[in-house]
Design an enzyme around this catalytic site. Structure first.
Site, short mmCIF file in Angstrom:
data_model
loop_
_atom_site.label_atom_id
_atom_site.label_comp_id
_atom_site.label_asym_id
_atom_site.label_seq_id
_atom_site.Cartn_x
_atom_site.Cartn_y
_atom_site.Cartn_z
N ARG A 55 -2.89 -10.38 0.35
CA ARG A 55 -4.00 -11.17 -0.18
C ARG A 55 -4.63 -10.53 -1.41
NH1 ARG A 55 -4.65 -12.21 5.43
NH2 ARG A 55 -4.67 -14.44 5.88
N GLY A 68 0.83 -1.21 0.00
CA GLY A 68 0.00 0.00 0.00
C GLY A 68 0.86 1.25 0.00
N ARG A 69 0.34 2.31 0.60
CA ARG A 69 1.04 3.60 0.60
C ARG A 69 2.41 3.49 1.24
NH1 ARG A 69 0.80 8.58 4.12
NH2 ARG A 69 -0.36 7.32 5.60
N THR A 92 7.31 -2.36 11.63
CA THR A 92 6.92 -1.03 12.10
C THR A 92 5.42 -0.83 11.91
OG1 THR A 92 7.42 -0.08 9.92
CG2 THR A 92 9.18 -0.01 11.58
N HIS A 130 7.96 2.55 19.70
CA HIS A 130 6.86 3.01 18.85
C HIS A 130 7.08 4.44 18.39
CE1 HIS A 130 2.37 2.13 17.91
NE2 HIS A 130 2.95 2.79 16.92
N GLU A 165 2.20 -1.72 25.43
CA GLU A 165 2.97 -0.48 25.34
C GLU A 165 2.52 0.49 26.43
OE1 GLU A 165 2.86 1.24 21.45
OE2 GLU A 165 3.58 -0.57 20.46
N ARG A 213 2.02 -3.23 12.91
CA ARG A 213 1.19 -3.54 14.07
C ARG A 213 1.74 -4.76 14.77
NH1 ARG A 213 -0.33 0.82 13.06
NH2 ARG A 213 -2.47 1.64 12.88
#
Length: 322
Positions: free
Chosen positions: A180, A158-159, A239, A289, A270, A241
């Site tokens: 997918r 994606g982006r 980086t 994070h 976290e 999830r």
């Protein structure tokens, strides 16, 4: 007309920059802002801290707001979260308790730079060599892994994944991508090769970088069986999830030396507890994070949070979630 001051809490302002990242003067005559630099680990602790607040600003998806928490905060009227999606806020419960939930623009600078900082740090042993140099240790103790001519596997094109792939191509890497929904046409348009399966990508890649959304289809996508497919000299970077990678399986792979190393910016819990095994894992480059933590993103988040508060006070909430 004089209005009573509303109290606004900003959660997890670890760096103490919420006040300076935006101009709060548009709401200063109506709102008193308190920033919490410490994280509230339990719901009971959070409920006690927020009991006297009308407005709460929370960053990302670190702090869950379930129905039980809304029930303990009868004074709360406005909840603002950075981004326009948030999986840890119970939106129906918020509505049932009369709480308006608003968002802000998503990250303007996605974690592409951090992804490559971590990948390069792994490949060249940057942290280990810097520590040795500063502490009078051995002069050179690692042999860096080359990028040129190696295969970068990108899970999710994606982006963010597409931008990571372009950097890999600039380094002279062959880029393999899979998700997918990825088609041969989309992969070709990005100048990369589509893997027929995640198993093929994991088996052929020297570096694997994850850029997928966290949902029912991606949670636990990389577990012990998938890590076992990776080359012993390969590296994994996440980086995206935490839930996408089985944390226990990754710890076992690192401890057992089944992969060369990993870099992680996201965790199941976290902030990480002081005694968490991820703090001591071998072959691991870890950051707290930091993917979204940049001057521009903070300016955007907090400026739009002020706009959200002003609009709410005017009776016309904007960027509503749910």
């Amino acid at each position: 007309m004089t209005f009573p001051l509303l109290r606004c809490a900003v959660l997890d302002d670890f760096q103490g920059v919420a006040a300076s990242s935006a101009d709060w003067t548009p709401v200063a005559d109506r709102v008193e802002v308190t920033a919490f630099r410490e994280h509230h680990a339990s719901e009971a602790e959070l409920a006690a801290a927020l009991a006297g607040f009308d407005i709460v600003v929370t960053l990302r998806e670190r702090v869950p707001f379930p129905a039980t928490l809304f029930a303990r905060l009868p004074r709360l009227k406005l909840l603002i979260a950075s981004g326009m999606r948030n999986s840890v806020i119970d939106l129906p419960a918020a509505a049932a308790h009369g709480v308006t939930v608003c968002g802000t623009a998503s990250s303007g600078t996605p974690p592409v730079e951090l992804t490559w900082a971590l990948l390069l740090g792994l490949a060249r042993g940057i942290v280990q060599e810097n520590t040795a140099l500063r502490e009078g240790g051995p002069w050179q103790s690692t042999v860096g892994a080359d990028l040129h001519g190696r295969t970068l596997g990108v899970l999710g094109l994606g982006r963010v994944g597409g931008a990571v792939a372009r950097v890999g191509l600039a380094f002279g890497m062959e880029v393999l991508a899979w998700s997918r929904s990825l088609t041969d046409e989309r992969a070709a348009a990005a100048g990369v090769r589509r893997a027929a399966s995640k198993e093929q990508l994991l088996g052929e890649s020297d570096f694997v970088s994850i850029h997928l959304a966290s949902d029912a289809g991606t949670r636990g996508l990389i577990g012990a069986a998938e890590l076992a497919l990776m080359k012993p000299e390969a590296y994994l970077v996440n980086t995206s999830r935490a839930a996408i990678v089985d944390q226990d399986a990754l710890l076992a792979a690192l401890t057992g030396g089944r992969i060369a190393g990993a870099a992680v910016d996201v965790f199941d819990v976290e902030p990480l507890p002081a005694d968490h095994p991820m703090r001591r894992a071998p072959r691991l480059l870890a950051t707290p994070h930091l993917g979204y933590v940049s001057q521009e993103n903070y300016r955007r988040y907090f400026t739009e949070a002020v706009e959200d508060i002003a609009a709410f006070l005017a009776g016309e909430p904007i960027r509503r979630l749910g």
